[in-house]
Every structure is written in C-alpha cells, then in structure tokens.
Design a protein around this motif. Structure first.
Motif, PDB file in Angstrom:
ATOM      1  N   GLU A  18       3.368   8.948  -3.603  1.00 18.08           N
ATOM      2  CA  GLU A  18       2.126   9.257  -4.291  1.00 18.08           C
ATOM      3  C   GLU A  18       1.659  10.700  -4.087  1.00 18.08           C
ATOM      4  O   GLU A  18       1.279  11.372  -5.044  1.00 18.08           O
TER       5      GLU A  18
ATOM      6  N   CYS B  20      -4.168   9.612  -1.515  1.00 12.62           N
ATOM      7  CA  CYS B  20      -3.698   8.652  -0.522  1.00 12.62           C
ATOM      8  C   CYS B  20      -4.603   8.752   0.684  1.00 12.62           C
ATOM      9  O   CYS B  20      -4.803   9.824   1.231  1.00 12.62           O
TER      10      CYS B  20
ATOM     11  N   SER C  52      -3.235  10.147   3.969  1.00 12.09           N
ATOM     12  CA  SER C  52      -2.765  11.527   3.901  1.00 12.09           C
ATOM     13  C   SER C  52      -3.080  12.402   5.111  1.00 12.09           C
ATOM     14  O   SER C  52      -2.195  13.027   5.670  1.00 12.09           O
TER      15      SER C  52
ATOM     16  N   CYS D 146      -0.983  11.551   7.962  1.00 14.30           N
ATOM     17  CA  CYS D 146       0.362  11.115   7.621  1.00 14.30           C
ATOM     18  C   CYS D 146       1.399  11.933   8.378  1.00 14.30           C
ATOM     19  O   CYS D 146       1.342  13.153   8.425  1.00 14.30           O
TER      20      CYS D 146
ATOM     21  N   LYS E  68       5.294  13.026   5.751  1.00 15.68           N
ATOM     22  CA  LYS E  68       5.348  13.771   4.486  1.00 15.68           C
ATOM     23  C   LYS E  68       6.567  14.671   4.399  1.00 15.68           C
ATOM     24  O   LYS E  68       7.294  14.672   3.408  1.00 15.68           O
TER      25      LYS E  68
ATOM     26  N   GLU F  66       6.605   3.128   3.545  1.00 15.54           N
ATOM     27  CA  GLU F  66       5.906   4.236   4.206  1.00 15.54           C
ATOM     28  C   GLU F  66       5.158   3.742   5.439  1.00 15.54           C
ATOM     29  O   GLU F  66       5.205   4.365   6.501  1.00 15.54           O
TER      30      GLU F  66
ATOM     31  N   ILE G 141       5.558   4.941   9.368  1.00 15.45           N
ATOM     32  CA  ILE G 141       4.436   5.442  10.156  1.00 15.45           C
ATOM     33  C   ILE G 141       4.232   4.597  11.401  1.00 15.45           C
ATOM     34  O   ILE G 141       4.030   5.110  12.507  1.00 15.45           O
TER      35      ILE G 141
HETATM   36  S1  SF4 Z   1       3.850  10.254   2.442  1.00 19.17           S
HETATM   37 FE1  SF4 Z   1       1.973   9.907   3.635  1.00 19.17          FE
HETATM   38  S2  SF4 Z   1       0.360  11.037   2.524  1.00 19.17           S
HETATM   39 FE2  SF4 Z   1       2.126  10.832   1.124  1.00 19.17          FE
HETATM   40  S3  SF4 Z   1       1.669   8.963  -0.063  1.00 19.17           S
HETATM   41 FE3  SF4 Z   1       2.941   8.339   1.673  1.00 19.17          FE
HETATM   42  S4  SF4 Z   1       1.452   7.747   3.274  1.00 19.17           S
HETATM   43 FE4  SF4 Z   1       0.319   8.928   1.727  1.00 19.17          FE
END
Ligand code: SF4
Ligand code: SF4
Lengths: 132, 132
Positions: free
Chosen positions: A91, A100, A103, A106, A109, B9, B13
């Motif tokens: 996203e 997001c 973010s 996060c 990324k 994701e 994390i």
């Molecule tokens: S990578 Fe991280 S910031 Fe980007 S959409 Fe996925 S969870 Fe959200």
DNA sequence: TAAAATACGACTGTATTAGTCCTGTTTTAT
DNA sequence: ATAAAACAGGACTAATACAGTCGTATTTTA
C-alpha cells in the motif's frame, strides 16, 4: 495475494492472436469467441491498448485492430502498468500518499521496496513476445 | 494485481519484533499496540504461525509467544504460503482443478508457469531475517 | 476466583476485480 | 439514404477476496 488480473492475461492472449494474423485487421469478436473472453471486457482492454499506442484501430463495418509495435518491443511491465490499477506490492508504495496506519513504526518498508524492484525487473525483462 | 496481503506484512513485523525481544515471551498486545495492528487479526496470524511450528505459545495470564526457529531459517515463501489463500499467479495453477473457461485454448499457460517459478524463487531465496 | 492471556469459528465490512449494459460514432455494403 | 457491424466509452452490477470484528471457550496465575 500475488496474482495477475484477467485483464493482463486477456491482453497477452489478444496481442498474441493479432500478431499471428499478421497484416490483417482483427475484430474483437474474433478473439473473444475463439478464447471465450467476454466481448465487452476485451473491447475495453483493446481501447486501452490503443490509447497506449500498442494498437491502432479502424472503425466501421470492416473495422478492427492492428498492431503498431512488435511484441518483442513491448515489455510485459508496460502492459502490466497500463492495465492494472496499481503496480506496487504494498500500500505505502503507491504514487499517492500512504495512509497505512502502521507506517510510522513500520520496520519492513526498505526490504519490501527492494523486493518490489526485483519483481519489476522480471516484468521489465520479459517481452510480450516471450508469451507466444 | 500483484500485491502482498496485510497478513504477510503483519507476520513479518511481528516475527521481527519477537526476535528482537530475545528470550522473553511476547504478548500479542505488545505488538498490536506498538505497530497499530488490529489485535484480533494479529492474534489469528500468530495462531497460524504456531500451527506451522514457527512460534510456540504459552497460555494464561503471563502467556504469549516465543520463537521456535531462527528468522534466517524461515524462507519468506513459507510465511507466504502459510498466510495467503493461494500461491499461484493465475487461476489455473491452483492445486484444485481449473475452471477458467479460456483454459482449453489458452496460449500463455507455459510462459506464465515459468514466471511463477521465478517469482517463487525470489520468495524462497529471501529469508525472514532479510526483513530485520 | 477474577483477570489476562491464547484459541478459534462465525460473522461483517470494504476494496478490487470482473463483467454487463446502454448509448454513441464511424464506415461500408446494399 | 440507410441498415448493419464495427469501435468508443461511461455507468452500473455482480462476484470475489481481503481485512477486520465479535463472541465464547480455555488456560494459567496472582
Ligand atoms: S510496508 Fe509497512 S508502511 Fe508499507 S503498507 Fe506495509 S505495513 Fe504499511
Ligand atoms: S487464461 Fe490461461 S493462464 Fe489465465 S487462468 Fe485461464 S488457462 Fe490459466
């Protein structure tokens, strides 16, 4: 999920078909009937490819589509980006701002961005002619 | 569209977070609050990872999760296939029978199958530790 | 025994894709 | 002329998959 859209598949099938029928103008109906692809949907995909200068069209009762480029000169990535609504695997990498809510914190990324590059490189390396 | 699911994701994390807190047992709530991930959703992902022997759980008031494997020993592909409903880039490559009505006349299956392999190789090459 | 954690199935909401419909324009054969 | 058959394209509906919520049960400890 990592999955191609039908639009992309239909584009490939259609371009292949047109390229084989050489000079002749090809009707949408010829393709839609041969491969069981919904006519109206395919028609809109062809219109899109015309806008992107991959096809040219002839209107009227003997009309249809003709190729403007060689398939070996069209990267799959082009087709992909013309036809899909987004080209990013997550996203937050869209062109418009991310919303997001993870973010800020996060942690993944950067590695994902690299992976996106790898994926795109595959799409850029492959030409539509590789699907014929 | 080619896009990863939130589940994948969130898995990344969460695993990263747990791996950093070393021995300590980590609660779902710790992770969900820190990264703004919905608690119930994350909880179910963790349950799944437990079933797949990536995590072990401790119930009760001081409960939580602990890693069973090193992140460098978990291919991204494993996470991907645990968490996503399908791992194929097109409909007809699912495990169960295809019901794509193009299928019989489809001209692009084989090249797409090769591309699927390339994509999977990226996922198999990368380890979860590459996202830390 | 109450609190706080995992366990898990069922449910709802939302976004995207896929497909349909309707109306318009262009060209050609009759 | 004009009807037929093709492209052109916006608006709409349907189907699907993802994301998130809820309710209830079980386990463990203070
Ligand atoms: S990578 Fe991280 S910031 Fe980007 S959409 Fe996925 S969870 Fe959200
Ligand atoms: S169009 Fe071809 S490649 Fe795509 S799902 Fe159908 S059979 Fe498979």
């Amino acid at each position: 999920m990592v999955k191609f859209s039908k639009k992309l598949e239909y584009s490939l099938i259609a371009l292949r078909h047109i390229s084989i029928s050489e000079d002749k103008i090809t009707r949408v109906r010829d393709i839609s009937e041969k491969y069981n692809i919904p006519h109206d949907l395919l028609a809109k995909i062809m219109q899109k490819l015309k806008k992107e200068c991959i096809l040219e069209s002839v209107q009227g009762i003997n009309g249809g589509y003709r190729l403007l480029k060689k398939l070996s000169e069209i990267p799959l990535f082009d087709l992909y980006s013309f036809v899909e609504s987004s080209t990013s695997i997550v996203e937050c990498m869209h062109d418009d701002a991310s919303d997001c809510y993870v973010s800020d914190n996060c942690t993944i990324k950067d590695p994902l961005a690299k992976m996106q590059d790898e994926f795109e490189n595959i799409l850029k390396t492959k030409m539509v002619s590789d699907f014929v």
